[in-house]
Design an enzyme around this catalytic site. Sequence first.
Site, mmCIF file in Angstrom:
data_model
loop_
_atom_site.group_PDB
_atom_site.id
_atom_site.type_symbol
_atom_site.label_atom_id
_atom_site.label_comp_id
_atom_site.label_asym_id
_atom_site.label_seq_id
_atom_site.Cartn_x
_atom_site.Cartn_y
_atom_site.Cartn_z
ATOM 1 N N ASP A 143 31.368 20.634 -21.509
ATOM 2 C CA ASP A 143 31.958 21.620 -22.136
ATOM 3 C C ASP A 143 33.295 21.906 -21.354
ATOM 4 O O ASP A 143 33.303 21.478 -20.141
ATOM 5 C CB ASP A 143 31.009 23.123 -22.187
ATOM 6 C CG ASP A 143 30.009 22.953 -22.998
ATOM 7 O OD1 ASP A 143 30.049 22.281 -23.977
ATOM 8 O OD2 ASP A 143 29.017 23.644 -22.763
ATOM 9 N N ASP A 177 5.004 -1.070 8.601
ATOM 10 C CA ASP A 177 6.065 -1.037 7.555
ATOM 11 C C ASP A 177 6.169 0.264 6.746
ATOM 12 O O ASP A 177 7.389 0.508 6.419
ATOM 13 C CB ASP A 177 5.249 -1.978 6.292
ATOM 14 C CG ASP A 177 5.760 -3.042 5.944
ATOM 15 O OD1 ASP A 177 6.674 -3.352 7.011
ATOM 16 O OD2 ASP A 177 5.734 -3.769 5.011
ATOM 17 N N ASN A 209 0.999 -3.259 7.386
ATOM 18 C CA ASN A 209 1.385 -2.621 5.815
ATOM 19 C C ASN A 209 1.437 -0.959 6.002
ATOM 20 O O ASN A 209 2.441 -0.622 5.448
ATOM 21 C CB ASN A 209 0.479 -2.950 4.935
ATOM 22 C CG ASN A 209 0.821 -4.330 4.319
ATOM 23 O OD1 ASN A 209 1.576 -5.100 4.861
ATOM 24 N ND2 ASN A 209 -0.036 -4.973 3.299
ATOM 25 N N GLU A 216 0.960 -1.132 -0.070
ATOM 26 C CA GLU A 216 -0.044 -0.149 -0.040
ATOM 27 C C GLU A 216 0.791 1.234 -0.082
ATOM 28 O O GLU A 216 0.302 2.281 -0.716
ATOM 29 C CB GLU A 216 -0.763 0.297 1.155
ATOM 30 C CG GLU A 216 -2.100 -0.795 1.101
ATOM 31 C CD GLU A 216 -1.815 -2.237 1.443
ATOM 32 O OE1 GLU A 216 -0.773 -2.663 1.738
ATOM 33 O OE2 GLU A 216 -2.847 -2.897 1.360
ATOM 34 N N ASN A 253 5.615 -8.122 3.098
ATOM 35 C CA ASN A 253 4.493 -8.284 2.413
ATOM 36 C C ASN A 253 4.705 -10.055 1.918
ATOM 37 O O ASN A 253 3.452 -10.606 2.375
ATOM 38 C CB ASN A 253 3.971 -7.657 1.191
ATOM 39 C CG ASN A 253 3.820 -6.312 1.445
ATOM 40 O OD1 ASN A 253 4.030 -5.841 2.495
ATOM 41 N ND2 ASN A 253 2.881 -5.730 0.389
HETATM 42 P P1 ATP Z 1 33.548 25.240 -24.707
HETATM 43 O O1 ATP Z 1 32.791 24.527 -25.953
HETATM 44 O O2 ATP Z 1 34.182 24.056 -23.924
HETATM 45 O O3 ATP Z 1 32.386 26.050 -24.337
HETATM 46 P P2 ATP Z 1 34.604 27.408 -26.282
HETATM 47 O O4 ATP Z 1 34.091 28.507 -25.400
HETATM 48 O O5 ATP Z 1 36.189 27.630 -26.485
HETATM 49 O O6 ATP Z 1 34.444 26.023 -25.477
HETATM 50 P P3 ATP Z 1 33.111 28.017 -28.467
HETATM 51 O O7 ATP Z 1 32.413 29.226 -27.691
HETATM 52 O O8 ATP Z 1 32.415 27.168 -29.418
HETATM 53 O O9 ATP Z 1 33.791 27.238 -27.838
HETATM 54 O O10 ATP Z 1 34.291 28.851 -29.231
HETATM 55 C C1 ATP Z 1 34.882 28.105 -30.150
HETATM 56 C C2 ATP Z 1 36.145 29.001 -30.655
HETATM 57 O O11 ATP Z 1 35.496 30.306 -31.285
HETATM 58 C C3 ATP Z 1 36.892 29.555 -29.642
HETATM 59 O O12 ATP Z 1 38.052 28.666 -29.270
HETATM 60 C C4 ATP Z 1 37.464 30.706 -30.055
HETATM 61 O O13 ATP Z 1 38.555 30.779 -30.924
HETATM 62 C C5 ATP Z 1 36.506 31.502 -30.915
HETATM 63 N N1 ATP Z 1 35.578 32.390 -30.205
HETATM 64 C C6 ATP Z 1 34.764 32.292 -28.915
HETATM 65 N N2 ATP Z 1 34.228 33.062 -28.602
HETATM 66 C C7 ATP Z 1 34.377 34.156 -29.602
HETATM 67 C C8 ATP Z 1 33.959 35.446 -29.865
HETATM 68 N N3 ATP Z 1 33.426 36.031 -28.975
HETATM 69 N N4 ATP Z 1 34.484 36.169 -30.615
HETATM 70 C C9 ATP Z 1 35.050 35.477 -31.773
HETATM 71 N N5 ATP Z 1 35.553 34.313 -31.877
HETATM 72 C C10 ATP Z 1 35.200 33.578 -30.501
#
Ligand code: ATP
Length: 917
Positions: free
Chosen positions: A330, A754, A750, A288, A722
């Site tokens: 990430d 229980d 029960n 139950e 049970n």
């Molecule tokens: P994660 O995937 O672990 O969050 P991350 O932040 O490096 O890592 P992304 O945000 O996908 O991954 O960025 C990928 C790449 O893009 C980075 O390695 C960087 O070289 C470039 N990048 C990140 N932010 C910018 C930005 N604001 N402007 C231009 N290029 C960027």
Amino acid sequence: MEPAADPDHAIPAEAVARRLDSDLTAGLGEDRAAALLDRYGPNEIESGTEPRPLAILVEQLTSPMILMLIGAAIVSAALGDTTEAVVIAVVVALNAWIGFRQEYRAERAIASLQAIATPTAAVVRSGRRRDVPVGDLVPGDLVELEAGSIVPADGRIVEAHALRVEESALTGESVPTDKQPQPVAAATELASRSSMAYAGTSVAAGRGRLLVTATGMSAELGRVAELLRGAGAEKTPLQLRLDLLVRRLGIAAGVIVLVVFAIEAARGESLDALLLSAVSLAVAAIPESLPAVVTITLTLGAQRMLKRRALIRRLFAVETLGSVTTICSDKTGTLTQNRMTVVVLDMAGDRRDLSSEPEGAIGLGALRDVPALRLLLAGGVLCNDASVADDGSLTGDPTEAALLVVGSSYGLDKEELERLAPRIGEVPFDPERKRMTTVHRLPSSPAELPAELREAFEVERVEEAGARISFTKGALDALVPRCDSVLVGREVRPLDDALRRRALGAGEELAAEGIRVLAVAMRGFSPRGDVPTDDGDVPTDDEVESGLTLLGLQGMIDPARPEVRDAIATCRSAGIRPVMITGDHPLTALAIGRDLGLADGSTVAVTGAELDELDEARLVELVGAAPVYARVKPEDKLRIVEALQGRGEVVAMTGDGVNDAPALAQADIGVAMGITGTDVTKDAGDMILRDDNFATIVGAVGEGRVVFDNIRKFIRNILSGNVAEVAVMVVAPLAGMPIPLLPLQILWLNLVTDGLPAMALAVEPAEPGIMKRPPTPLGESLLGSDRGRRILTRGAMLLGLVLIPTYVLWSAGDDAWQTVLFTSIAFAELAAGFAMRSERIPLWRLGPLTNPLLVAAVAGTVALQVALVSVPALRDVFSLAPLAGWHWLVAVGVALAYYALVELEKAWSRSRARAAG
Ligand code: ATP
């Protein structure tokens, strides 16, 4: 005045703003926003996802168990036993009430968990941008939209940069549509109004501003609230399996009832006696209290996870977490702190380590003689969406904030530069492209520019009035193919193979040190140039991101989160594989991975490009071992999850960007980032990390294991009771004894003796070593890996222990034999509650008092049992006999013996497992 008939989508944005008494730059004033909120009410939908008390009550009252009990009451009444009928009716009512309250509370707890996830919107009010709860939006509010936002209200697009909105919630069309500020014809139907965006749709790409025109129930599709509230009330797989178990037990009970009925009928028992034993048996066989305890345990688990900063959006996540075998995470912000600091500037091999830069070398003076340095820094500052508030605090992407900080340490101020060279167009960042571009209008004469930008005229030779300049920044490998020249000192040189190798080499060298590298490039456009860039125009990437001049690299560090190292070690001991999936450079990823103990010296990173080469079968093979994936695109994440699942892994996957949503939805546990996550990701997540921290996932997995463990514990505890009760009911008559337990007594056993300890087992603290054993396979029987063998063994042991003394008493003609039996079972089940606190560890090692709630529940239940037997009025209701002192001793003896047997059986199973393993 506009004619009143013209709808918002057909008139200029300015006109809409005037109509709403708002402003396209400053938005509404705070006071006016508050007044409007009073007038229009909150921006939410009165939806039906609140707990529905009536529905819960009906569900409770029609559960098979309650129906069975009602049947029992009717049989008792028909047999003339009105007291029993009334008491059963009271039990039914009480049980329904308790069940209802628990269920209602659980639903409310889940609703409040979800309320924490209420999203906010970036709103400009009184000229300042700030985050406002979506419910507080009013018509006239100016809302910033970016990729991943869920459009929080209906509104007029007033600004758009490559803005694309996915409107399937509205139109059923899942291909995103372009949005722009120009009015469209008045007759345009909803689905084609490119000048409007509607609540509940989501931004697939780009950036823009929305002037809110309708909120709450007046919105076309007021579904935001509903979308974001998630599906909390649906039953979890565990609850469904439990329902199935209860149904099977019901069927088993039915069969046993028929068998016993046949045996007793053959013995010539009266119909009354037959019915009575049938009802008792049915009641004995049904656990139950089980469903209610399971629901409570799951919600308590969710609440404990919340204390550890993991917000559960879907209840099933609580149980599934305990079975997770792979956590894909990430890098940025989850494994690392997302606190970026630029530490290296590199201009065509001229490397400046900022930490070792001598005093005075930083500052405007240092810029004078290095044109590339000026432009590199200015580009980082201008091609940037982060901002510095008056109090010096930074908002926006930490990567971009780091560029602002290093720029300002050299005296470059973003506002000042933007005033001189206003941004007139942009191609937004997107993790797929890994770069972004801004286009700026230059003043008519170089003299109007500060030294750091004046260089641009020379470099790009755009000397005429009205020239424009663009800055592009992004991953080095995403930029180099789009560059045809490079700035070396003062000189622009063609990017030949040697220079290209040098640039890529410099980038790799930095990446290998764990440094995140951003390259910056520029391009000039003459006024008569072929680039259609001007206010409001959206250049395509091919138009502006080609023929660039590479200016240099900015290298930044992002320290690992200190607690993650331990969390990763915990994963390993718990049989969980941590995996890093990042958009960053493979060498940066590996350096951080090694630092955290996620990779070792021999690990190689798998890149997105390599993944593209693999077919599904090879991918399934690869994902079995690879701990680091770099330069991946969001859609690679989906493939990785699917491949891992193809190997039978239970996968938790983190994500923050809009493109991560499909991978999150596919993962067994989608984990959304609470801080950096977009609305769309949070909506796809089963769990939200309030601190974006990897260690929080591992903590939640630990809690998930505790929950699953505890559910098993009380299932074993309840079911072995049970089994013993049913066995007694079947075996006693075979031994020639009359019906040993009456329906009411069984109900008492029960629900009280229980049920109460089972509730206490639900909050049993984590067993030591819970993160030192492998995960429980998902879908393993609720009864445990032995599929119920232990439950049967224990039921049989209890049967033997209670039946022998009772048989002796009955043969000796002692009237109290039934009461002794009843009390022995009650006490034995309480004692077993202690033994079943762990299947692995004996009670004396756990510490008998370490679950205070169990101690209290047992003490309370013993007192109730004593009262039941000793108070004459209660005794009569339950058809019990008074007990002598030595009767009590028999009951206590049975309980102690049962406790000892269960401990012995635990020890025996342990040693067998050790011998087998
Ligand atoms: P994660 O995937 O672990 O969050 P991350 O932040 O490096 O890592 P992304 O945000 O996908 O991954 O960025 C990928 C790449 O893009 C980075 O390695 C960087 O070289 C470039 N990048 C990140 N932010 C910018 C930005 N604001 N402007 C231009 N290029 C960027």
